[in-house]
Design a protein around this motif. Structure first.
Motif, mmCIF file in Angstrom:
data_model
loop_
_atom_site.group_PDB
_atom_site.id
_atom_site.type_symbol
_atom_site.label_atom_id
_atom_site.label_comp_id
_atom_site.label_asym_id
_atom_site.label_seq_id
_atom_site.Cartn_x
_atom_site.Cartn_y
_atom_site.Cartn_z
ATOM 1 N N ILE A 1 0.831 -1.082 0.005
ATOM 2 C CA ILE A 1 0.091 0.067 0.014
ATOM 3 C C ILE A 1 0.849 1.102 -0.009
ATOM 4 C CG2 ILE A 1 -1.823 1.358 1.195
ATOM 5 C CD1 ILE A 1 -2.662 -1.538 -0.144
ATOM 6 N N ARG A 2 0.715 1.954 -1.149
ATOM 7 C CA ARG A 2 1.701 3.240 -1.291
ATOM 8 C C ARG A 2 1.225 4.486 -1.069
ATOM 9 N NH1 ARG A 2 6.229 1.541 -5.385
ATOM 10 N NH2 ARG A 2 5.787 -0.703 -5.693
ATOM 11 N N HIS A 3 0.054 4.427 -0.965
ATOM 12 C CA HIS A 3 -0.735 5.762 -0.964
ATOM 13 C C HIS A 3 -1.570 5.863 0.340
ATOM 14 C CE1 HIS A 3 0.160 4.980 -4.977
ATOM 15 N NE2 HIS A 3 0.628 6.201 -4.944
ATOM 16 N N VAL B 1 -18.699 8.663 16.088
ATOM 17 C CA VAL B 1 -19.064 7.285 15.489
ATOM 18 C C VAL B 1 -19.500 7.194 14.006
ATOM 19 C CG1 VAL B 1 -20.645 5.273 15.805
ATOM 20 C CG2 VAL B 1 -19.759 6.315 17.738
ATOM 21 N N VAL B 2 -20.009 8.359 13.624
ATOM 22 C CA VAL B 2 -20.397 8.384 12.035
ATOM 23 C C VAL B 2 -19.512 9.333 11.264
ATOM 24 C CG1 VAL B 2 -22.155 8.840 10.477
ATOM 25 C CG2 VAL B 2 -22.643 7.823 12.672
ATOM 26 N N ILE B 3 -19.586 10.613 11.648
ATOM 27 C CA ILE B 3 -19.018 11.756 10.956
ATOM 28 C C ILE B 3 -17.509 11.734 10.744
ATOM 29 C CG2 ILE B 3 -18.822 14.041 10.566
ATOM 30 C CD1 ILE B 3 -21.668 14.474 11.428
ATOM 31 N N ARG B 4 -16.763 11.375 11.615
ATOM 32 C CA ARG B 4 -15.387 11.401 11.904
ATOM 33 C C ARG B 4 -14.814 10.300 11.141
ATOM 34 N NH1 ARG B 4 -11.473 12.776 16.064
ATOM 35 N NH2 ARG B 4 -13.157 13.596 17.559
ATOM 36 N N PRO B 5 -15.297 9.028 11.300
ATOM 37 C CA PRO B 5 -14.914 7.938 10.518
ATOM 38 C C PRO B 5 -15.111 8.330 8.631
ATOM 39 C CG PRO B 5 -16.081 7.182 12.177
ATOM 40 C CD PRO B 5 -16.356 8.713 12.095
ATOM 41 N N LEU B 6 -16.095 8.814 8.553
ATOM 42 C CA LEU B 6 -16.514 9.053 7.129
ATOM 43 C C LEU B 6 -15.659 10.270 6.639
ATOM 44 C CD1 LEU B 6 -20.464 9.099 6.999
ATOM 45 C CD2 LEU B 6 -18.761 7.361 6.124
ATOM 46 N N LEU B 7 -15.315 11.097 7.315
ATOM 47 C CA LEU B 7 -14.089 12.218 6.921
ATOM 48 C C LEU B 7 -12.905 11.467 6.814
ATOM 49 C CD1 LEU B 7 -15.275 15.338 9.048
ATOM 50 C CD2 LEU B 7 -15.730 15.124 6.589
ATOM 51 N N GLN B 8 -12.464 10.823 7.811
ATOM 52 C CA GLN B 8 -11.130 10.027 7.588
ATOM 53 C C GLN B 8 -11.178 9.154 6.256
ATOM 54 O OE1 GLN B 8 -9.644 7.757 11.144
ATOM 55 N NE2 GLN B 8 -9.767 5.935 9.768
ATOM 56 N N LEU B 9 -12.319 8.354 6.070
ATOM 57 C CA LEU B 9 -12.548 7.654 4.693
ATOM 58 C C LEU B 9 -12.138 8.600 3.505
ATOM 59 C CD1 LEU B 9 -13.057 5.131 3.094
ATOM 60 C CD2 LEU B 9 -15.424 5.664 3.655
ATOM 61 N N LYS B 10 -12.853 9.754 3.672
ATOM 62 C CA LYS B 10 -12.913 10.686 2.547
ATOM 63 C C LYS B 10 -11.445 11.238 2.144
ATOM 64 C CE LYS B 10 -14.715 15.047 0.500
ATOM 65 N NZ LYS B 10 -15.855 16.033 0.684
ATOM 66 N N TRP B 11 -10.558 11.792 3.412
ATOM 67 C CA TRP B 11 -9.482 12.146 3.241
ATOM 68 C C TRP B 11 -8.225 11.327 2.749
ATOM 69 C CZ3 TRP B 11 -6.830 16.492 3.217
ATOM 70 C CH2 TRP B 11 -5.538 16.543 3.523
ATOM 71 N N ASN B 12 -8.290 10.012 3.376
ATOM 72 C CA ASN B 12 -7.335 9.190 3.132
ATOM 73 C C ASN B 12 -7.686 8.392 1.544
ATOM 74 O OD1 ASN B 12 -5.776 9.468 5.343
ATOM 75 N ND2 ASN B 12 -6.929 8.174 6.682
ATOM 76 N N PHE B 13 -8.737 8.144 1.329
ATOM 77 C CA PHE B 13 -9.029 7.419 0.030
ATOM 78 C C PHE B 13 -8.820 8.513 -1.070
ATOM 79 C CE2 PHE B 13 -12.028 5.483 -3.280
ATOM 80 C CZ PHE B 13 -11.191 4.366 -3.223
ATOM 81 N N TRP B 14 -9.385 9.551 -0.958
ATOM 82 C CA TRP B 14 -9.422 10.743 -2.143
ATOM 83 C C TRP B 14 -8.415 11.572 -2.147
ATOM 84 C CZ3 TRP B 14 -11.942 8.989 -5.975
ATOM 85 C CH2 TRP B 14 -13.207 8.331 -5.935
#
Length: 256
Positions: free
Chosen positions: A118-120, A204-217
């Protein structure tokens, strides 16, 4: 100057079959085992490691116990699912006899997850402080994600550790379930238990989704294909579990 490698183990036979052959250049390998029922202990001894069997004291306590048993001038602290790349081994072979100017060094780490490097998404170079002069550093007391405590100037090497934390999705889920439980205990100790409903939704909801958006995109995690997608999706779930479990701990304390 001599080099000791410190490793803690519990049923790490499969990982050690990959790790121990990469350490043949080291002057000493110390293994502190906490009750393995597979062939971890026998395998470690077959590679010449000095094996100590001790009760579990927590991640930091166990690693500090391994460090304390090292006799080398320098210590390399490894997890059982990590190995030393040939490039790093060669660099250490050149660096250590030259009386290095710093007392501690960060090492880049290649995370191989679900069979893919995993490089990114923030997973490379994933530098960790793992190499230090004996007596210069210890692990700070944390339930999970323990880090080395060091004061002074450090540098970073180019040779990498190679990390194989989650070969399968089942491994990832099992580890994240355990780590989220330990992480929730740390949050509860800090008073982060999401008592208010809006705070609960945020954690429980917003923080994990923001983390997903930040790291994935934004950190380009999508470039790591299906493996990257699964990693960041499930890692966001882990963050949600951690805060939800902290809320559950807080709820039980209020009830009692």
């Amino acid at each position: 100057m001599t080099l000791s490698v410190a490793i803690i183990t519990l049923n790490e036979e499969e990982n050690l079959r990959r790790t121990l052959p990469s350490l043949q250049f080291a002057d000493e390998v110390i293994v502190v085992d906490s009750g393995s029922t597979d062939k971890t202990v026998e395998l470690a001894r077959s590679f010449g490691a000095k094996v100590y069997e001790e009760p579990w004291k927590g991640y930091a306590g166990q690693k500090n116990s391994a460090i304390a048993k090292c006799t080398g001038d320098w210590i390399l602290s490894l997890d059982a699912d990590e190995l030393v790349s040939p490039e790093l081994a060669e660099q250490l072979h050149i660096l250590l006899p030259s009386n290095p100017p710093h007392d501690a060094y960060y090492l880049p780490r290649r995370n191989v997850i679900f069979g893919r490097w995993i490089r990114h998404g923030g997973f490379y170079p994933d530098s960790k402080l793992r190499l230090f002069r004996r007596g210069a550093a210890t692990f700070g007391a944390r339930l999970v994600h323990e880090t080395i405590t060091f004061e002074g100037e450090s540098d970073e090497l180019e040779g990498a550790l190679v990390h194989y934390p989650y070969p399968t999705i089942a491994d990832f889920v099992e580890h994240m379930n355990r780590y989220s439980g330990l992480g929730s205990e740390m949050l509860a100790q800090q008073g982060v238990v999401s008592r208010g409903y809006l705070t609960f939704v945020w954690n429980v909801v917003i923080r994990p989704l923001l983390q997903l958006k930040w790291n994935f995109w934004f950190r380009l995690g999508f470039l790591d294909g299906r493996e990257g997608l699964m990693l960041h999706l499930y890692h966001a779930a882990y963050a949600s579990w951690k805060y939800a479990k902290a809320w559950e701990v807080g709820k039980k304390k209020v009830a009692s």
